[in-house]
Design a protein around this motif. Structure first.
Motif, PDB file in Angstrom:
ATOM      1  N   GLY A 400       0.779  -1.352  -0.005  1.00 57.53           N
ATOM      2  CA  GLY A 400      -0.041   0.149   0.061  1.00 57.53           C
ATOM      3  C   GLY A 400       0.798   1.235  -0.069  1.00 57.53           C
ATOM      4  O   GLY A 400       1.775   1.295   0.710  1.00 57.53           O
ATOM      5  N   ILE A 401       0.736   2.104  -0.833  1.00 63.54           N
ATOM      6  CA  ILE A 401       1.507   3.150  -1.031  1.00 63.54           C
ATOM      7  C   ILE A 401       1.006   4.529  -0.749  1.00 63.54           C
ATOM      8  O   ILE A 401       1.741   5.748  -0.697  1.00 63.54           O
ATOM      9  N   ILE A 402      -0.250   4.650  -0.694  1.00 67.14           N
ATOM     10  CA  ILE A 402      -1.064   5.838  -0.146  1.00 67.14           C
ATOM     11  C   ILE A 402      -2.185   5.629   0.600  1.00 67.14           C
ATOM     12  O   ILE A 402      -2.766   4.539   0.659  1.00 67.14           O
ATOM     13  N   LEU A 403      -2.187   6.706   1.661  1.00 63.85           N
ATOM     14  CA  LEU A 403      -3.305   6.552   2.622  1.00 63.85           C
ATOM     15  C   LEU A 403      -4.204   7.757   2.566  1.00 63.85           C
ATOM     16  O   LEU A 403      -3.568   9.000   2.406  1.00 63.85           O
ATOM     17  N   VAL A 404      -5.343   7.795   2.336  1.00 67.73           N
ATOM     18  CA  VAL A 404      -6.332   8.846   2.326  1.00 67.73           C
ATOM     19  C   VAL A 404      -7.497   8.854   3.233  1.00 67.73           C
ATOM     20  O   VAL A 404      -8.242   7.861   3.468  1.00 67.73           O
ATOM     21  N   LYS A 405      -7.641   9.958   3.976  1.00 67.05           N
ATOM     22  CA  LYS A 405      -8.722  10.110   4.903  1.00 67.05           C
ATOM     23  C   LYS A 405      -9.208  11.715   4.775  1.00 67.05           C
ATOM     24  O   LYS A 405      -8.777  12.473   4.314  1.00 67.05           O
ATOM     25  N   GLU A 406     -10.690  11.648   5.069  1.00 71.99           N
ATOM     26  CA  GLU A 406     -11.248  12.798   4.957  1.00 71.99           C
ATOM     27  C   GLU A 406     -11.659  13.209   6.549  1.00 71.99           C
ATOM     28  O   GLU A 406     -12.243  12.448   7.280  1.00 71.99           O
ATOM     29  N   ALA A 407     -11.213  14.427   6.860  1.00 69.04           N
ATOM     30  CA  ALA A 407     -11.692  15.009   8.111  1.00 69.04           C
ATOM     31  C   ALA A 407     -13.222  15.234   8.162  1.00 69.04           C
ATOM     32  O   ALA A 407     -13.689  15.977   7.491  1.00 69.04           O
ATOM     33  N   THR A 408     -14.004  14.539   9.161  1.00 70.51           N
ATOM     34  CA  THR A 408     -15.520  14.483   9.170  1.00 70.51           C
ATOM     35  C   THR A 408     -15.830  15.501  10.093  1.00 70.51           C
ATOM     36  O   THR A 408     -17.117  15.900  10.468  1.00 70.51           O
ATOM     37  N   THR A 409     -14.633  16.207  10.996  1.00 67.45           N
ATOM     38  CA  THR A 409     -14.596  17.188  11.790  1.00 67.45           C
ATOM     39  C   THR A 409     -13.743  17.994  11.986  1.00 67.45           C
ATOM     40  O   THR A 409     -12.661  17.528  11.407  1.00 67.45           O
ATOM     41  N   ASP A 410     -13.529  19.113  12.639  1.00 66.00           N
ATOM     42  CA  ASP A 410     -12.274  19.640  12.977  1.00 66.00           C
ATOM     43  C   ASP A 410     -11.361  18.788  13.751  1.00 66.00           C
ATOM     44  O   ASP A 410     -11.885  18.514  14.699  1.00 66.00           O
ATOM     45  N   ILE A 411     -10.141  18.578  13.197  1.00 64.01           N
ATOM     46  CA  ILE A 411      -9.206  17.861  14.026  1.00 64.01           C
ATOM     47  C   ILE A 411      -8.025  18.440  14.202  1.00 64.01           C
ATOM     48  O   ILE A 411      -7.777  19.492  13.453  1.00 64.01           O
ATOM     49  N   LYS A 412      -7.013  17.942  15.220  1.00 65.02           N
ATOM     50  CA  LYS A 412      -5.862  18.550  15.167  1.00 65.02           C
ATOM     51  C   LYS A 412      -4.651  17.754  15.134  1.00 65.02           C
ATOM     52  O   LYS A 412      -4.780  16.628  15.417  1.00 65.02           O
TER      53      LYS A 412
END
Length: 526
Positions: A400-412
């Motif tokens: 696996g060469i790329i990880l993708v996530k979307e922030a569903t709330t404000d994160i730090k």
């Protein structure tokens, strides 16, 4: 007069609706994007300036076209391949650093490849970072709504269902079938060598390793064998290759709904795969009706879960079962087979590590492996050198060469606040080859860096993520490590390897990192 007045009112109403839609999409495509961008800019984030409509898509295409890698001469390898896969990330990282923002049409993306920040991604709640909807649509023909593509509560439900099947006690029970499948491949290789000159053969091992890992996952999870599911694996691979284009993954185009020839072929193959899996499922259901005590493998657990859920109609149940099977088939064999391939390639280039592994095997097992003796779990755990080699392979050639996530709330992320709606991209090769974290020899194959474990291998251990991070950590990690150890221990006790003069080193992205031209090695019987 009344008709004219009514027509004028309808026209005015239509204009108002049209203007509202234009304003809405203007807000979605630009104003909201600028709002997010300003929030990151205020915190010092930079990146390539976006175009009004397509963001940085045109520049991504241009960089990709310019950076096509040169094909190395036969029999030679180079570690400088990572920059040729998604080269725009490499290009922008050189200009803006390992933390920057860029745009793909209406979506704002944040590239995060700083190891000191990865630990903060691990700390968030499971659903604070989820699969982006724009990315999740792309591999739909291959994964459907299975766990590799699922988001939100659907993902949480599937994880709860699948995870127990890969707990340690379950995985230990799969050791015998891993050994049996490997022994069958060894006997095939011995026969091929015998047909050559009796001691050595130049072999294309990719298909054999794929068949081996496919056989293990099919038998372990579905009670079938590779020979029974051969058509399923072949068609899944066809889908995999068709979908593994950067344009699709990065949302550079979104024309999956158009009836083009390529899309019609995708739809056809998907229907064929679904039909084949459903046929297997129907056969199991028929067996269950006759059996007093059905076999408790993963397929059985999936079938029982949909029977319990009375909210699903028959079509929804079939779709859930088929999608779950496709995800397990893919994840359970493709990544393992490619990692074993890369391990053997690296060992072929560094034969001294082959010798060290064999010495370790001899120390703990004597000649039992040479005679296809049984492997016990506790002794296998003591093969430290073998573990180090696998860990270093996963560092340099992680499937696996790329990880993708979307922030569903404000994160730090440390002191950085990432607003809701931003998509985070992490390049695993960039993290795993960062000289500031791994030292000046980060590009080199040095398994000894793991002699004291991952925690001592680099400055920021959280920057080593071959199985992902956070709540979406690979469920099959224990299963994969055990299978890789068994396969490599058995074949290295019987054969030595060197690089074939015909081998062409060209790692490519096809949903996982694969050798484009397959793996060719000179295999010598010990």
């Amino acid at each position: 007069m009344g008709r004219f007045f009514l027509a004028e009112m309808l026209w005015s109403f239509g204009v108002m609706i049209g203007c509202s839609l234009v304003l809405h999409w203007c807000n979605v495509l630009w104003l909201n994007h600028r709002k997010l961008r300003r929030k990151l800019s205020a915190q010092g984030m930079t990146g390539p300036p976006p175009h009004f409509f397509h963001g940085n898509v045109a520049e991504m295409r241009s960089i990709t076209t310019r950076c096509r890698p040169e094909l190395l001469p036969q029999g030679q390898i180079s570690d400088d391949w990572a920059c040729s896969i998604f080269p725009f990330h490499h290009h922008w990282a050189g200009r803006y650093g390992s933390l920057y923002m860029y745009s793909t049409r209406q979506k704002l993306n944040l590239y995060v490849s700083r190891p000191d920040l990865i630990k903060f991604l691990n700390l968030h709640k499971p659903l604070d970072l989820d699969k982006p909807s724009t990315i999740a649509k792309t591999p739909s023909p291959l994964f459907g709504k299975g766990i590799l593509r699922a988001a939100g509560q659907n993902w949480a439900f599937q994880r709860k269902l699948i995870a127990p099947q890969f707990f340690l006690d379950k995985v230990k029970g799969m050791m015998d079938l891993m050994v049996d499948s490997t022994v069958a491949m060894i006997e095939k290789w011995e026969s091929m060598i015998l047909q050559s000159d009796g001691t050595v053969a130049d072999m294309y091992i990719t298909k054999d390793l794929n068949s081996l890992s496919a056989n293990v996952i099919a038998r372990a999870c579905f009670g079938s064998s590779y020979s029974e599911g051969k058509q399923i694996f072949a068609k899944l691979r066809a889908l995999q290759y068709a979908l593994a284009k950067p344009d699709r993954l990065f949302g550079i185009h979104n024309r999956g709904f158009l009836p083009s020839k390529a899309n019609r072929d995708l739809w056809r193959i998907r229907e064929e795969v679904d039909s084949l899996i459903l046929k297997m499922v129907r056969a199991r259901q028929e067996e269950n009706r006759k059996a007093l005590k059905p076999e408790k493998d993963l397929l059985q657990m999936i079938l029982e879960s949909v029977d319990v859920d009375g909210a699903m109609n028959e079509k929804a149940r079939d779709s859930f079962v088929v999608d779950s099977c496709k995800n397990i088939y893919f994840a359970g064999h493709e990544t393992i087979a490619t990692t074993i391939s890369w391990s053997l390639m690296l060992l072929a280039v560094h034969p001294e590590w082959q010798d060290r592994i064999r010495a370790e095997i001899l120390e703990f097992y004597g000649d039992r492996l040479y005679h296809h003796g049984s492997l016990d779990f506790e002794t296998l755990r003591k093969l430290k050198v073998l573990t180090m080699v696998i860990q270093e392979t996963l560092r340099l050639y992680c499937p696996g060469i790329i990880l993708v996530k979307e922030a569903t709330t404000d994160i730090k992320l440390g002191e950085i606040v990432v607003p809701k709606g931003v998509i985070l991209w992490t390049s695993i090769p960039a993290l795993h080859r960062d000289p500031e974290n791994w030292g000046p020899d980060a590009q080199e194959f040095k398994p000894e860096r793991f002699k004291d474990g991952v925690s001592e291998a680099c400055k920021h251990p959280q920057g080593y993520i071959p199985f992902g991070y956070g709540s979406r950590l690979c469920l099959g990690q224990t299963f994969a490590m055990l299978e890789m150890k068994i396969v490599l221990a058995l074949i290295l006790s019987r054969f030595s390897f060197s690089l074939s003069p015909e081998y062409r080193h060209s790692p490519v992205f096809r949903m996982v990192l694969m050798p484009e031209h397959g793996m060719r090695l000179v295999v010598r019987k010990i």
